[in-house]
Design a protein around this motif. Structure first.
Motif, PDB file in Angstrom:
ATOM      1  N   GLN A  95       0.823  -1.214   0.000  1.00  0.00           N
ATOM      2  CA  GLN A  95       0.000   0.000   0.000  1.00  0.00           C
ATOM      3  C   GLN A  95       0.861   1.271   0.000  1.00  0.00           C
ATOM      4  OE1 GLN A  95      -3.275  -0.409  -0.566  1.00  0.00           O
ATOM      5  NE2 GLN A  95      -2.534  -2.518  -0.691  1.00  0.00           N
ATOM      6  N   GLY A 166      -0.199  -5.140  -4.127  1.00  0.00           N
ATOM      7  CA  GLY A 166       0.157  -3.775  -4.524  1.00  0.00           C
ATOM      8  C   GLY A 166       1.328  -3.758  -5.487  1.00  0.00           C
ATOM      9  N   PRO A 204      -2.335  -7.687  -8.857  1.00  0.00           N
ATOM     10  CA  PRO A 204      -2.518  -6.428  -8.119  1.00  0.00           C
ATOM     11  C   PRO A 204      -3.981  -5.980  -8.110  1.00  0.00           C
ATOM     12  CG  PRO A 204      -1.261  -6.105 -10.160  1.00  0.00           C
ATOM     13  CD  PRO A 204      -1.393  -7.566  -9.971  1.00  0.00           C
TER      14      PRO A 204
END
Ligand code: S3P
Length: 414
Positions: A95, A166, A204
Motif C-alpha cells: 500500500q 500492490g 494487483p
C-alpha cells in the motif's frame, strides 16, 4: 476431578489478525464479531490505527474503516506477535507505506530474513538489525515475483501475497507443504484477484475490496487445551462449539484421534468460506504415534500440548521435522523438554523435535514459561495430572492469546 461441559471460545487469532488487516483494503466499514481477545490481535489493531486505519472496539466486536493509509509518525509496536509484524510488513509495502516495525524482546529475537529476502526481491528497501527487528520498510516500486518458500510458513506466504496485491505484475507462490490458508480464503471472499489451485497467484488490486460483516469462528488452537484436558483425565468429556474446522488447522484433533482419543465433529457447516463445527472430545486410552514433517504445519502451535498428551500414551510418541518450534515465541523444543523433565517426564530432546515415553507419574513444579502463552497453557493443563497444580513463573503471558483461559478451565473442572 474430571472435565465436563460445553463451551464456546473467542475467535481464531489468525483470522482475527487478517480480518483487521484486510478491512483496510476496503473503502467502507467492516464489522468483526467474536474477535480474538488476546493481546496479539490488539497489537495489530493499534498498529493499523497508527497508519490511519481507524477502528472502534466494543466488547468482542470491532468496527473498522478501510480507506487510505498514512505513513505512521512513530514506530509500529507489534508487541509479541509474529503474525502482526510479518503480515503487516507485506500489507504496508503493498500500500506504499513507509514504516518502522518494532516488537518486544521475544519478537526481536525471531528471524525476519524469511520475509526480508523475498520482499527485497520484490524491490522493497528494507533495513534491519542483521535480519532481526527493528525493520524499516520503504516500498519504492514493488514488483511481482515467483516464490518457492524454503520454510513452510503461513506468515511468510501471507506477507508476500499482501505485498503482491500492490505490486506491478503477478506474484506466484508454490508451497512445498500447504500451510494455513485463511489469507487466500478471506481475500477471495472479498473479491481479490487471488487464485489457489496448487500454486497461489496474486494479481494487483486496482480498486477497493468488498467490505464484510463476519463472526470469527472459535480458535481451534485454544480449543486444543480444553480438548487435551478432557482426553487426559478419565471419565471426562467436553463439547466445544463453533470451532474453526479448516483442514489446515485441525491437525491436533486428527492427532488426538490417531492416538486413540475420542473425537467427534458435529454440526459441520461453512461460514464465510471457512469450515466450522462443534467438536466433542472424550477420554479413551491413548497410544503413541509418529508426527513427521508433512503434518507439522497443521499442528505447529499445538505441539507443546501434544507433548503433554503423549506422556499418558502407552508407547513412545516422536515428533520430527519441527525445527520451526525453536523460533516461535520461545524455543519451544527446549521449553517443552525442560519443563517436562522438571515434572518427572521421560522426554528426549532432538534438534527437530522430541521423543516422549509414557510418563504416568508426573509431579507438580514451577514452570518456566519463557513468556510464551502456549507453554504456559500447556503446562497448566499438564499440572492437572499431578497431585497438586503447577505454578507458572509468568501467568500474564497467557493474555497474549487467551486471557479467559483460567476462568474457562475452572468452569469445566467438575
Ligand atoms: C500463523 C502462522 C504460524 C503460527 C502462528 C500464526 C498465522 O506461524 O505458528 O501462531 O496466523 O499465519 P508460521 O506461519 O510462521 O509457522
Amino acid at each position: 476431578m474430571r472435565i465436563k461441559g460445553e463451551i464456546s471460545l473467542p475467535g481464531d487469532k489468525s483470522i482475527s489478525h487478517r480480518a483487521l488487516m484486510f478491512a483496510s483494503l476496503t473503502d467502507d466499514e467492516c464489522v468483526i464479531n467474536n474477535i480474538s481477545t488476546g493481546e496479539d490481535v490488539e497489537s495489530t489493531r493499534k498498529c493499523l490505527e497508527k497508519c490511519g486505519i481507524h477502528s472502534i472496539k466494543s466488547g468482542n466486536t470491532v468496527r473498522i474503516n478501510g480507506g487510505s493509509f498514512s505513513n505512521p509518525r512513530e514506530p509500529l509496536n507489534c508487541g509479541n506477535s509474529g503474525t502482526t509484524v510479518r503480515l503487516l510488513a507485506g500489507l504496508l509495502v503493498g500500500q506504499g507505506v513507509t514504516a518502522e516495525l518494532v516488537g518486544d524482546e521475544s519478537l526481536s529475537n525471531r528471524p525476519m530474513n524469511r520475509i526480508i529476502d523475498p520482499l527485497s526481491e520484490m524491490g522493497v528497501e528494507i533495513e534491519s538489525n542483521n535480519g532481526f527487528l527493528p525493520l524499516k520498510i520503504k516500498p519504492n516500486k514493488v514488483i511481482g515475483i515467483s516464490f518457492v518458500p524454503s520454510i513452510s510458513s503461513a506468515q511468510v506466504k501471507s506477507c508476500i501475497m499482501l505485498a503482491g496485491l500492490g505490486a506491478n505484475g503477478q506474484t506466484v507462490i508454490n508451497e512445498n507443504v500447504k500451510t494455513r490458508d485463511h489469507t487466500e480464503i478471506i481475500l477471495k471472499e472479498m473479491g481479490a484477484p487471488v487464485s489457489s489451485n496448487g500454486a497461489i497467484s496474486i494479481n494487483p488490486i486496482s480498486e477497493p475490496l468488498q467490505s464484510f460483516d463476519i463472526t470469527v469462528p472459535g480458535d481451534p488452537s485454544t480449543a486444543a487445551f480444553f480438548a487435551a484436558a478432557a482426553a487426559l483425565i478419565p471419565n471426562s468429556s467436553i463439547t466445544i462449539k463453533n470451532v474453526l474446522a479448516n483442514p489446515t488447522r485441525i491437525g491436533f484433533f486428527q492427532v488426538l484421534k490417531k492416538m486413540g482419543g475420542g473425537v467427534e465433529w458435529r454440526n459441520m457447516r461453512m461460514e464465510c468460506g471457512e469450515s466450522v463445527g462443534d467438536v466433542h472430545v472424550y477420554w479413551e486410552p491413548l497410544n503413541g504415534i509418529d508426527i513427521t514433517s508433512e503434518l507439522v504445519p497443521s499442528v505447529i502451535d499445538e505441539l507443546p500440548i501434544i507433548a503433554v498428551l503423549a506422556t499418558q500414551a502407552d508407547g513412545p510418541t516422536t515428533v520430527s521435522g519441527a525445527e520451526e518450534l525453536r523460533v516461535k515465541e520461545c524455543d519451544r523444543i527446549k521449553a517443552v523438554c525442560e519443563n517436562m523433565q522438571a515434572m518427572g517426564g521421560d522426554i528426549i530432546e532432538k534438534n527437530d523435535g522430541f521423543i516422549i515415553n509414557q510418563s504416568n507419574i508426573l509431579h507438580n513444579t514451577n514452570i518456566k514459561t519463557y513468556g510464551d502463552h502456549r507453554i504456559a497453557m500447556s503446562f497448566n493443563i499438564a499440572g492437572l495430572l499431578t497431585d497438586d497444580r503447577n505454578t507458572l513463573d509468568d501467568e500474564g503471558c497467557i493474555n497474549i492469546s487467551f486471557p479467559e483461559f483460567n476462568n474457562v478451565l475452572t468452569q469445566v473442572m467438575a
